[in-house]
Design an enzyme around this catalytic site. Structure first.
Site: not given
Ligand code: MRU
Length: 361
Positions: A53-55, A96, A203, A244, A254-255
């Site tokens: 996970r994470g962009a 996703r 997270q 994201d 973002n999250k």
């Molecule tokens: O749902 P996730 O855990 O994939 O969400 C991740 C985030 O929102 C991060 O802040 C974003 O992807 C940036 S990661 C460098």
């Protein structure tokens, strides 16, 4: 001695076994389980379930995944090969919707296929291999450079706050929002970092506080609703978050919970920075209104992480995985080609112009 989480590759390609290798992030911090994923369905599930996970990490995984899919294609002409390639690409792309890095990486791989359509299928597969490796290697450089720009805004001893995990576990190395923290730590800056726990999937608690603490950074975990309290106490000098998808006008997905951190930071006069690789900036998206926000299952809110369900049966649940922070609440967007300030539509264009110039060199 136990290996530190910082010594593992978040995402890797195992050439010998034709596998995507990831740390199963749903099991952290207690179990460090390494998964070797070979088939497209397991990779799709791993992205959907947030095992990876994470962009940026999703983008790196997608590059490797589509290479692995292409490697398996049995075709003796380009049209047949490309038809199967597009099918695999569309399938992965559906895992996703919000992090643009997924479609960004798949498009980049698609572009190299189409640019080399006159080559043999074996050569195209080799070119895809190189591109997947390049996407991963570039990500490390991008994060480090974002870290250097971010660090230029900071002084030793500062208090920082971050939301979700935009750390090493979300990238190839350094993270984006955590990169200034890691680079500052190497220089003895003694930052104090507050991590929002980040409901509902934790997270911040499970991943960010873990990796920062393992790195020896002064880390304090807080519940999401405590951010304004620590800001009011004067303990936070700057907020760094990841993203994201950034729209052309600077609105940033973002999250979930990020937008309220930005509102609190604005109220207390604290700078709020978005750390954004250019791969996460979507100039085809006019504003935050055009960003597709992923909705996830009710169970993530009502029962996940609890020994027993903590909400009445049948209660309605709304569980968006991301929110959009309005550009007007963002102090700056830190990219690998510099820091963009408002008006973002112009400054982001300049960032992409710099990227283009660099690519020509
Ligand atoms: O749902 P996730 O855990 O994939 O969400 C991740 C985030 O929102 C991060 O802040 C974003 O992807 C940036 S990661 C460098």
């Amino acid at each position: 001695m136990k290996q530190s989480i910082m010594e593992y590759d978040t995402v890797a390609l195992d050439d010998e076994n034709s596998a995507l290798v990831i740390i199963d992030q749903t099991q952290l911090p207690y179990n460090t389980e390494i998964l070797h994923l070979k088939d497209q369905k397991s990779i799709w599930d791993a992205i959907y379930l947030l095992q990876v996970r994470g962009a940026p990490a999703i983008g790196v995984a997608a590059g490797i995944a589509i290479y692995l899919a292409a490697k398996e294609i049995d075709a003796d002409n380009f049209d047949d090969f490309y038809k199967q390639f597009v099918k695999a690409k569309d399938y992965l792309d559906s895992a996703r919707p919000t992090a643009v890095n997924l479609s960004w990486a798949l498009k980049r791989m698609d572009d190299v296929v189409r640019a080399n359509k006159d080559k043999s299928i074996a050569e195209i597969k080799e070119i895809l291999h190189k591109e997947a490796v390049k996407i991963k290697e570039e990500d490390t450089w991008v994060c480090k450079t974002i870290g250097e720009y971010g660090l230029s805004l900071l002084k030793p001893g500062m208090g920082l706050l971050t939301h979700c995990n935009a750390g090493q576990l979300a990238t190839s190395k350094y993270g984006t929002a955590t990169a200034p923290m890691y680079l500052g730590h190497e220089k003895g800056y003694n930052f104090r970092v507050f991590c929002d726990e980040t409901r509902p999937l934790l997270q911040g608690a499970r991943l960010t506080s873990y990796e920062l603490q393992e790195s020896g950074i002064d880390t304090t975990l807080i519940c999401d609703n405590m951010a304004p309290s620590v800001m009011k106490k004067g303990w936070v000098d700057a907020v760094f978050v990841g993203c994201d998808r950034v729209a052309k006008n600077g609105d940033t997905a973002n999250k979930i919970g990020t937008s309220y951190v930005a509102l609190a930071a604005k109220y207390y006069g604290i700078p709020f920075y978005v750390c954004a690789p250019t791969s996460t900036i979507d100039m085809n998206c006019a504003s935050g209104d055009d960003i597709h926000i992923e909705l996830r299952s009710a169970e993530e809110v009502t029962e996940m992480w609890y020994e027993k369900r903590m909400a009445p049966e049948g209660v309605k649940v709304f569980n968006p995985a991301f929110d959009v922070t309005d550009a007007q609440n963002i102090t700056g967007i830190i990219t690998e080609y510099g820091i963009a300030y408002a008006p973002f539509e112009e400054s982001l264009k300049e960032i992409f112009a710099k990227k283009e110039t660099a690519a020509k060199k």
